[in-house]
Design a protein around this motif. Sequence first.
Motif, PDB file in Angstrom:
ATOM      1  N   SER A 234      58.737  60.917 -25.011  1.00 24.81           N
ATOM      2  CA  SER A 234      59.919  60.569 -24.215  1.00 24.81           C
ATOM      3  C   SER A 234      60.898  59.739 -25.038  1.00 24.81           C
ATOM      4  O   SER A 234      62.120  59.907 -24.917  1.00 24.81           O
ATOM      5  CB  SER A 234      59.509  59.817 -22.953  1.00 24.81           C
ATOM      6  OG  SER A 234      58.900  58.577 -23.270  1.00 24.81           O
ATOM      7  N   ILE A 235      60.396  58.849 -25.880  1.00 28.90           N
ATOM      8  CA  ILE A 235      61.268  58.054 -26.747  1.00 28.90           C
ATOM      9  C   ILE A 235      61.811  58.917 -27.881  1.00 28.90           C
ATOM     10  O   ILE A 235      62.985  58.793 -28.268  1.00 28.90           O
ATOM     11  CB  ILE A 235      60.519  56.834 -27.318  1.00 28.90           C
ATOM     12  CG1 ILE A 235      59.945  55.975 -26.182  1.00 28.90           C
ATOM     13  CG2 ILE A 235      61.428  56.006 -28.210  1.00 28.90           C
ATOM     14  CD1 ILE A 235      60.976  55.365 -25.274  1.00 28.90           C
ATOM     15  N   ARG A 236      60.978  59.816 -28.413  1.00 29.07           N
ATOM     16  CA  ARG A 236      61.425  60.715 -29.477  1.00 29.07           C
ATOM     17  C   ARG A 236      62.588  61.585 -28.982  1.00 29.07           C
ATOM     18  O   ARG A 236      63.513  61.891 -29.731  1.00 29.07           O
ATOM     19  CB  ARG A 236      60.268  61.592 -29.954  1.00 29.07           C
ATOM     20  CG  ARG A 236      59.169  60.824 -30.661  1.00 29.07           C
ATOM     21  CD  ARG A 236      57.967  61.708 -30.982  1.00 29.07           C
ATOM     22  NE  ARG A 236      58.256  62.667 -32.027  1.00 29.07           N
ATOM     23  CZ  ARG A 236      58.220  63.985 -31.871  1.00 29.07           C
ATOM     24  NH1 ARG A 236      57.930  64.510 -30.673  1.00 29.07           N
ATOM     25  NH2 ARG A 236      58.490  64.792 -32.874  1.00 29.07           N
ATOM     26  N   LYS A 237      62.541  61.993 -27.708  1.00 31.57           N
ATOM     27  CA  LYS A 237      63.605  62.841 -27.158  1.00 31.57           C
ATOM     28  C   LYS A 237      64.880  62.048 -26.882  1.00 31.57           C
ATOM     29  O   LYS A 237      65.961  62.636 -26.760  1.00 31.57           O
ATOM     30  CB  LYS A 237      63.114  63.537 -25.898  1.00 31.57           C
ATOM     31  CG  LYS A 237      62.073  64.630 -26.178  1.00 31.57           C
ATOM     32  CD  LYS A 237      61.629  65.335 -24.917  1.00 31.57           C
ATOM     33  CE  LYS A 237      60.531  66.359 -25.232  1.00 31.57           C
ATOM     34  NZ  LYS A 237      61.023  67.448 -26.105  1.00 31.57           N
ATOM     35  N   MET A 238      64.794  60.735 -26.767  1.00 33.87           N
ATOM     36  CA  MET A 238      66.009  59.909 -26.690  1.00 33.87           C
ATOM     37  C   MET A 238      66.767  59.988 -28.009  1.00 33.87           C
ATOM     38  O   MET A 238      67.993  59.926 -28.038  1.00 33.87           O
ATOM     39  CB  MET A 238      65.641  58.446 -26.401  1.00 33.87           C
ATOM     40  CG  MET A 238      65.141  58.170 -25.013  1.00 33.87           C
ATOM     41  SD  MET A 238      64.785  56.396 -24.804  1.00 33.87           S
ATOM     42  CE  MET A 238      64.081  56.386 -23.159  1.00 33.87           C
ATOM     43  N   ASP A 239      66.012  60.132 -29.085  1.00 30.65           N
ATOM     44  CA  ASP A 239      66.613  60.268 -30.412  1.00 30.65           C
ATOM     45  C   ASP A 239      67.129  61.680 -30.630  1.00 30.65           C
ATOM     46  O   ASP A 239      68.263  61.905 -31.063  1.00 30.65           O
ATOM     47  CB  ASP A 239      65.566  59.900 -31.471  1.00 30.65           C
ATOM     48  CG  ASP A 239      66.038  60.160 -32.890  1.00 30.65           C
ATOM     49  OD1 ASP A 239      67.262  60.090 -33.135  1.00 30.65           O
ATOM     50  OD2 ASP A 239      65.178  60.419 -33.757  1.00 30.65           O
TER      51      ASP A 239
END
Length: 635
Positions: free
Chosen positions: A311-316
């Motif tokens: 989920s954090i990787r997809k914010m990037d």
Amino acid sequence: KAQSFPFPSLEHSKCKNIEKPNSEIRLSMSKIFLVTSAAISSFVFVKKVKAQTQIKPSPIRCRDGTTVIPYLPPSRTTQISNLKTEIFDVLVIGGGCVGSGVALDASLRGMKVALIEADDFGSGTSGRSTKLIHGGVRYLETAFKKLDKESLFLVKEALEERSYMLRAAPYMNKPLPIMIPIYSLIELPYMWFGAKVYDIVAGKLRSVPPSHFMSSSEAQYYFPMLRSEGLKGAVIYYDGQMNDARLSLVISLTATQSGASVANRVKAIGLLKDENTGKISGAFVRDELTGSEWVIKAKAVVNATGCFADSIRKMDDPSVEDIITPAAGVHIVLPDHFSPSKMGLIVPKTKDGRVLFFLPWEGATLAGTTDSETELTMLPKPSKEEVEFIIQESNRFLNFPLKKDDVIASWSGIRPLVRDPMKMREGTKALSRSHVVETSTNGLITVTGGKWTTFRKMAEDTVNRIFNDIPEINKQGNLLEKSITSKTGLIGADRAGVVCDQKFDRIGVNLRASYGFSDEISRHLVSNYGTRALQVAEIVKNRKGYVDAAGHPLKLSASYPFLEAEIVFAVEQEYALKAVDVLARRTRLAYIDANAAREAAPKTVQLMGKLLGWDKKRKSEELKECHEFLNTMSS
């Protein structure tokens, strides 16, 4: 020079002269003591403590007339203020064991560190493990059966980290003998040899007694619940055991002593990128208690959110491919009579080829675990089928039938099975048995996979990656490029040797002799707080309302040694913000006995409400949240 700080009725404990930079100052009623930040005990002031509403902990008066002033972490108000106003070298997202480990490693190297956790410290996978500190006997078997060098390396690395964990917090992390029952003579030499190889791989840093053979009569003596029919003997090997959620919290608190700004209930809701380069330069965050939103700026951002890393990787990068496969591990908790207090049991191969543990833990018996695919959630719940599977497999090795009614709690933990981003095209071969550290094109550093035992090595590798991929972070050359965490103890471990010379039984003696606590309560406090157990005792002694008419400390539950005074300590010194934080993670009552936790919930809400100024509506919301959480503690 450091002075001796003996407890009343205890022998003086001497501390070696310390001559290192970055000194802190510790005050007493009559003297000033110098203690270096590299060897701070649990009893020191923090340099950067701003005005706050915290009640300072009671000084601990010693026999020689000096007074030790206990360490007081910065208040959450202070921490939030720091997070809103300062610019950091590193922002760590995720307050589990790995994220806290990264914060500790980076701060000890001299970096300015921020750590945020959307829920509570250790509330995810880090608080739902099997509580073992282990090298992995299954990987060792794989290493020899398949001549797999990678598996052997993983075992060796984990055993080295096991040694570290037993040294870093010896009051909480302790060796545990584990019995392998043998019902076939053919298996006997195989299991004995495997245990001996396990010892050899650990080498000089074994930190636990060696494995050994035990006759069938001895095995039944030490583990009376073991099925005797056909028992040929047993092999005893050693691993370590911990209180996982509390240990994760302790790592975070230790990081604050090195200047890290940490806050739970602060969620990352977006990533900040440099307008010119597109590189990650911080995060948009929200205080989940107040709704306040702001930006935390940092030169490096570490994604240590475990199962939620994607989920954090997809914010990037919204188009990035998922690397996490969540797997659920279910545990059941039984009354203490299902296992001896100082001996565990392992069923090396269940009907479906998995391993089943029977372990004494916090006055109860922990049995598990399963391994199955699951949906990603912060509140996983065990299925009836998984609980039944554990019961059935357990009954194959017990001489007294285990029934569903014997289960006093059951819970599920989700661990991240991770695919190495560099091997995504290789299908199932991409699944990594080790941890993975990935740096995205925009500079987001993600660490995931691995296991609890190797948290320190995962953190070290992550901080090394920061130095390698973001070299400008050490532009002035004033940071330590090599990790020192392998030689760093955790808060409560009497690192400077000034409290009890790391002989923690002395604290237990003092709790019984000077405070009148029972042996059960004394052992509980020492094993969960180390030197800080005395601070809990001082709350009982000096504040009104925490003892009964006979002068005994009031307990949270009649059946367990958790004290009402621990709630005060949790709120004032351990960032407990919600009632479920206390029931589930500061104490472990919710994980040990769900019904006892339900009964203790109203009392917990009332006490916390008094400390934190909750109104009637907030108390009602807290009680509802407790019951919602406790509903996941049973199948």
